[in-house]
Design a protein around this motif. Sequence first.
Motif, PDB file in Angstrom:
ATOM      1  N   LYS A  54      14.461   9.223 -33.144  1.00 40.27           N
ATOM      2  CA  LYS A  54      15.834   9.372 -33.640  1.00 40.27           C
ATOM      3  C   LYS A  54      16.080  10.681 -34.363  1.00 40.27           C
ATOM      4  O   LYS A  54      16.944  10.755 -35.238  1.00 40.27           O
ATOM      5  CB  LYS A  54      16.180   8.194 -34.526  1.00 40.27           C
ATOM      6  N   GLN A  55      15.293  11.707 -34.064  1.00 38.65           N
ATOM      7  CA  GLN A  55      15.496  13.017 -34.675  1.00 38.65           C
ATOM      8  C   GLN A  55      15.454  12.947 -36.188  1.00 38.65           C
ATOM      9  O   GLN A  55      16.292  13.540 -36.875  1.00 38.65           O
ATOM     10  CB  GLN A  55      16.812  13.633 -34.195  1.00 38.65           C
ATOM     11  N   GLY A  56      14.514  12.192 -36.689  1.00 42.23           N
ATOM     12  CA  GLY A  56      14.415  11.999 -38.126  1.00 42.23           C
ATOM     13  C   GLY A  56      13.468  12.981 -38.794  1.00 42.23           C
ATOM     14  O   GLY A  56      13.421  13.064 -40.015  1.00 42.23           O
ATOM     15  N   VAL A  57      12.700  13.719 -38.008  1.00 41.90           N
ATOM     16  CA  VAL A  57      11.785  14.696 -38.606  1.00 41.90           C
ATOM     17  C   VAL A  57      11.647  15.886 -37.658  1.00 41.90           C
ATOM     18  O   VAL A  57      11.482  15.717 -36.448  1.00 41.90           O
ATOM     19  CB  VAL A  57      10.418  14.038 -38.961  1.00 41.90           C
ATOM     20  N   PHE A  58      11.788  17.071 -38.235  1.00 44.47           N
ATOM     21  CA  PHE A  58      11.704  18.313 -37.463  1.00 44.47           C
ATOM     22  C   PHE A  58      10.707  19.249 -38.107  1.00 44.47           C
ATOM     23  O   PHE A  58      10.299  19.049 -39.247  1.00 44.47           O
ATOM     24  CB  PHE A  58      13.067  19.028 -37.454  1.00 44.47           C
ATOM     25  N   VAL A  59      10.380  20.304 -37.376  1.00 46.26           N
ATOM     26  CA  VAL A  59       9.566  21.373 -37.959  1.00 46.26           C
ATOM     27  C   VAL A  59      10.461  22.596 -38.120  1.00 46.26           C
ATOM     28  O   VAL A  59      11.189  22.967 -37.202  1.00 46.26           O
ATOM     29  CB  VAL A  59       8.367  21.698 -37.047  1.00 46.26           C
ATOM     30  N   HIS A  60      10.425  23.192 -39.301  1.00 42.53           N
ATOM     31  CA  HIS A  60      11.223  24.390 -39.561  1.00 42.53           C
ATOM     32  C   HIS A  60      10.937  25.461 -38.515  1.00 42.53           C
ATOM     33  O   HIS A  60       9.794  25.739 -38.198  1.00 42.53           O
ATOM     34  CB  HIS A  60      10.877  24.973 -40.939  1.00 42.53           C
ATOM     35  N   GLY A  61      11.996  26.053 -38.017  1.00 40.06           N
ATOM     36  CA  GLY A  61      11.827  27.122 -37.045  1.00 40.06           C
ATOM     37  C   GLY A  61      11.600  26.624 -35.631  1.00 40.06           C
ATOM     38  O   GLY A  61      11.603  27.413 -34.693  1.00 40.06           O
ATOM     39  N   PHE A  62      11.373  25.332 -35.487  1.00 41.92           N
ATOM     40  CA  PHE A  62      11.171  24.748 -34.157  1.00 41.92           C
ATOM     41  C   PHE A  62      11.848  23.380 -34.098  1.00 41.92           C
ATOM     42  O   PHE A  62      11.291  22.420 -33.586  1.00 41.92           O
ATOM     43  CB  PHE A  62       9.676  24.615 -33.846  1.00 41.92           C
ATOM     44  N   THR A  63      13.053  23.294 -34.648  1.00 37.27           N
ATOM     45  CA  THR A  63      13.713  21.998 -34.672  1.00 37.27           C
ATOM     46  C   THR A  63      14.124  21.617 -33.261  1.00 37.27           C
ATOM     47  O   THR A  63      14.263  22.463 -32.377  1.00 37.27           O
ATOM     48  CB  THR A  63      14.978  22.013 -35.541  1.00 37.27           C
ATOM     49  N   ASN A  64      14.346  20.332 -33.077  1.00 35.08           N
ATOM     50  CA  ASN A  64      14.771  19.843 -31.780  1.00 35.08           C
ATOM     51  C   ASN A  64      16.032  20.570 -31.327  1.00 35.08           C
ATOM     52  O   ASN A  64      16.166  20.951 -30.168  1.00 35.08           O
ATOM     53  CB  ASN A  64      15.008  18.341 -31.894  1.00 35.08           C
ATOM     54  N   GLU A  65      16.941  20.802 -32.269  1.00 33.22           N
ATOM     55  CA  GLU A  65      18.178  21.500 -31.911  1.00 33.22           C
ATOM     56  C   GLU A  65      17.884  22.930 -31.453  1.00 33.22           C
ATOM     57  O   GLU A  65      18.475  23.408 -30.486  1.00 33.22           O
ATOM     58  CB  GLU A  65      19.135  21.555 -33.113  1.00 33.22           C
TER      59      GLU A  65
END
Lengths: 67, 312, 954
Positions: free
Chosen positions: C930-941
């Motif tokens: 559910k797009q609840g966690v991303f990595v800075h600089g490599f986000t899903n968006e």
Amino acid sequence: MAEHKEPVIVGFLCNWCAYAGADLAGVSRLQYPPNMRAIRVMCSGMVHPNLVVEALEKGADGVLVLG
Amino acid sequence: MTKVTVAEEWLNACAGCEIAILNVGDVLVDLLVNNLDFVHIPVILDKKYFGQTGEEEHLSIPEAVVGIVSGGVRNEEHKEVLLEMRKKCQILIALGTCATDGGIPAMINMYSDEELKQFYYKDSLTTDPAEYPTEHIPPLLDQCYALDELVKVDLYLPGCPPHPDWIAGAVLALLEGKTEYRMPEKSVCDSCPTIRESKKGLADIKRMLSAPEFDPEKPLDEMRCLLEQGFLCLGPVTGVGCGGHKGAPRCISARVPCRGCYGPVRKGAKPLVDYMGALASVGFDPNKMPDRRGYLARFSGAHGTLKRPVRR
Amino acid sequence: MNIELLTLAEVEGISGREGNFNVKVRQKSRIIDMDKCIACNLCAEKCPKKVPDEFNEGLDKRKSAYIKYGQTVPLKYAIEKETCIFFVKGGNKGKKGKGKCRACEKYCPTGAIDLDQDFQDEIKEISVGSVILTPGFKPFDPSAFDTYAYTQFKDVVTSMEYERLLSSNGPCMGHLTRPSDGQEPKKIAWLQCVGSRNINKCDNGYCSSVCCMYAIKQSMVTAEHTTGDTDQAIFYMDIRTHGKEFDKYFEQAKENGVRFVQSRIHTVYPGQDGCGVKVEYFNDQTGERVKEEFDLLVLSVGLENSKSSVDLAEVLGVELDKYKFAESSSFAPSATNVPGIYASGCYQGPKDIPQSVTDASCAAASASISLSSQRGTLTQERTFPPEKEVAGEEPRVGVFVCSCGINIAGTIDVNELVEYSKSLPNVVMVENNLFSCSQDTQVMLKDKIQEHNLNRVVVAACTPRTHEPLFRETMKDAGLNEYLFEMANIRNQNSWVHGKEPEKALDKARDQVRMAVVKASMLQPLEHLSVNVNQSALVVGGGLSGMVSALGLADQGYETILLEKADKLGGNAWNLASTWRGEQIKPYLEDLISRVENHSSIKVYKNAQLKTNKGAVGDFVSEIEVNGEKKAIKYGIAVVCTGGQEHKPQEYLYGQDERVFTHLEFDREMSEHAPALDKAKGAVFIQCVGSREPDRPYCSRVCCTHTMHSAIKLKKANPKMPVYVLYRDIRTYGAREDLYKEARELGVVFIQYDLDNKPRVSKDGDDLVVMARDHILYRDVEIRPSYLVLASAVVPTEHKNLVELYKCGLNSEGFLQEAHAKLRPVDMSVDGMFLAGLCHYPKPVDECIAQAQAAVSRASTILSRSVMPLDSIKSFVTENCDGCAICVDTCPYGAIGLTDYDVEGVQHKKIETNKALCKGCGICEATCPKQGVFVHGFTNEQLRAQVHAALENV
């Protein structure tokens, strides 16, 4: 529309191995077809399956996850 | 004060959503006195589409400020009614998961109309073979659509059925002059109080009909997450809200896993891919799930999520 | 920044002493100016002089202007004066232009080559406190072995040559062909122990330790480099796969159909038409003579020291052993005879990669103890202006398109690319640079950023892997957050690899720039993260490894807590008599314990156990229980040395007859009842008891050497006593091979058995009867010994508690898992955690000490600074997270935890990520449904936007 369309492949390349390998292919001047568009990721484990599906939906002819 | 006019229609639907409207209860009764006027709601109030004696040539639905439509779009009649509703209503609400995402009937999208007719009228074991009727039934569309595949939808209230809390909330918001009302974009897990320890060892999956481990004397927050118990609970990829504003998820309160009736967590989400991806990450082999697509997109087969398999 | 590389350099002399050496170094000229070289390869391309490529074992050619291989550090070309046409013909001496050619000088796009300079060797005097010697090894040259016909037949190659033949950047680009006719070999043989375990044609009596494993590896990977089926046979004496996970690999090879023949090829004849070979050997099952043809014969050559390494020892006064390896001792594994000079790697003897890496860290730890008071006095750091706030601004992207001389511009129309870039959204300025990485361009870049008020920068040039750090520094210089920067790799991954298709290369470059601009527009400034380091250490386990670690850490100046679960320090070492070199362990152990217990910086807790753990690298907080009392401790790093035990056998009448011993029990028996040896009827040793069995499929590494030691002792005490060793493969690696030889010379009888034919032990009246099948006589042999010694496995301590507390990993046999089997052998995957000793894998005392000292060195990289900067590329939790917790278990670093929060009386859950533990790998991002966690600089968006940009024109 062009008769013969070049296939486009979206590649997800792990920064530590595949991306480095692609760089090394450059240093070694290995020639390969220019159809892949590389997206650098910090680990191939970072590639959400949705991105693969989406690339195919948007018209990619293939998706490579390299890592 | 003038009342806000409301028109309600049901398409490829079961009337559960309309019962959910009635279940709004006291709030609805209060509103009906001063604020709301249902000018059209064929489930409850008799209505002839082509004039009382059938004298009119075109389908007619009275104009209304708010239009509520339940059910998906499966045949030409549904489509005609929907287009008319859109034309006559300023704000269109898609009510129920059939309307928002296709719902249970959209599972048909895995098959062609020909396969459907063949099975239901000929091959099915409990059917005496018969010809598919040709008169007095509207022609089928090629598949079952959600409303927003054919018209613009202003508000989405998914659920099978939708919880009255959200229907009341939406109506009250509109009466306050707001033009937007959004369901929270979180999953069932957000409202689920069960204990999460570890998702490891999911390789061993239990069938839905076997009982989870729990003590019926103890509250839900002392039961372990059903996914962690080996049930393919669809909570993580299903929109929150079945328990209303503050309640716990309904199925899980009954100690059975979520089946996904609120549809995807947000528009455009792909529960099928999301769920398989997530489970594969904790070591589950997706091939172990029979009818993966039908199971994971049981309520959200529209929007092209369920397609006929390409025969090679 | 704090490592100075002196390439092409040799040590000429040394003076001074530990803490203050003066080293005289002769540095040859690279001819090419390192500051100007951009490694574009043009000099090599244009250089007309071809010479054998030593990196590819002379199997193909390189130029006189060259880099040794693609991954060289520094990535700078050099000109070899000895072969270069210009220099061979006299260079620039005398009349100008006497040396002709100058092609490289002419074509170099950056002016890095100026052949009119005076190229003298430079003599440097370097003042240092310690010296570490790591000159490496030389593969044995088998030319002297006429039986193997290495010099006669083209299709007899050394294993090093074979390695290059397999390599994708080797002479046949990874598609294996044999030297004679260029055909793909279908049948390949390896011959082990060429130049090792041999005192006939060479003086290398030692085992080279690595050849069995590399031969198996080569046989396994051959399938990836050939088409169809290949037949592979390895001719060996003993298979020595004594490393961690190695024995499983050996079993895997057998399953894959690699043939292991226990026989030596004694003669090599020419194959048909001068291709391939015909070899002769004796069948290991039937004893019959066999002639067999192979397409290729690989000689598994051993490791030895080169002459220049031997000379180096002489210059420095370092003593070498009889095999010309640097002399070392078990208790100070990296020390040489000269105080302040240390050695590591194969200079000390043959070693595999994990051992070499461990020993390197061990040497670093030893070398830095005497320097610890001066730590940090010579380090350099840069300072930058304050960062501009850009968070709320619309993106203003500047694009800099690099020509890289003609490296990019020669293929891609950069003007066209510049024009195209101007049309992209958010782009406010575009410029073309000849060399974007040059020093003056950095100044220009900084000016442009200020002039155009840029808040995002894209450089379309080479690879971010080499050049991103440089441009990030420039960003910081210009007052921008360094993470508002993106590169488009139009050189390494475009112009260099699509040189023949300029049109398509330009199309690709457009896409690459567009993708970079889209991503850049979405980048957000990232916070600079750091952890305050508690500059103290915890060592878990007070055995030998634990004590060495604790003492090392304390000697480096760090407060150290040592936990021991028993009531005394020492662990297994109390049961050991001597090392394989014969050094007595007890005096060393007693001295070590007293130094540990009396060290002002070490706090020893006995009868102590670890109960809880919170926090992460730099800042751990735990509760310990000492003698039943709970106590809180804080520490920055932890070294785990929880050890292992001798396995208690359940076979061979162990525990049922008092004459049946394990190794440790027999050591005690020999020291306590030495006189009984005189009357003994004989002794039998059974090897691999509990090791290399399906239940415990690893080699315990130490038992063969232990057996040799005991057997020799018995023979010396009572030469008449018959001593038998029942073994599967003898694994006396390295110079331990001498013990095997000595045992044989003393008359110890070795009988080989296999798993299908294990020895049988029974009782006949009072007699203990051992039955074994002799592998040469093919008959059962009955032995009635006074002692039966079982070389029992080493098993790890139960680690469940540690695994729960720190989320560290175990392998399938229960040994603690290192972060990387080869490259990070003492780090655990959990940051700030290190391991040493038997908890990692069975190993002898010297290797335990080396690993413990290596852990000290690795720990110092964290403890030496009070603030540890962290990378900013970390995971973060978004508002979509609702605590389903699927990601928690997928995080390989244990960086994700679950937490509760309350909204209007309703409990909700979400995850929390620990910035110190997170490595930014993003497995959580790919897991989250559910797009609840991303990595800075490599986000899903951001990644999605790149996908969309890549496919914009499809």
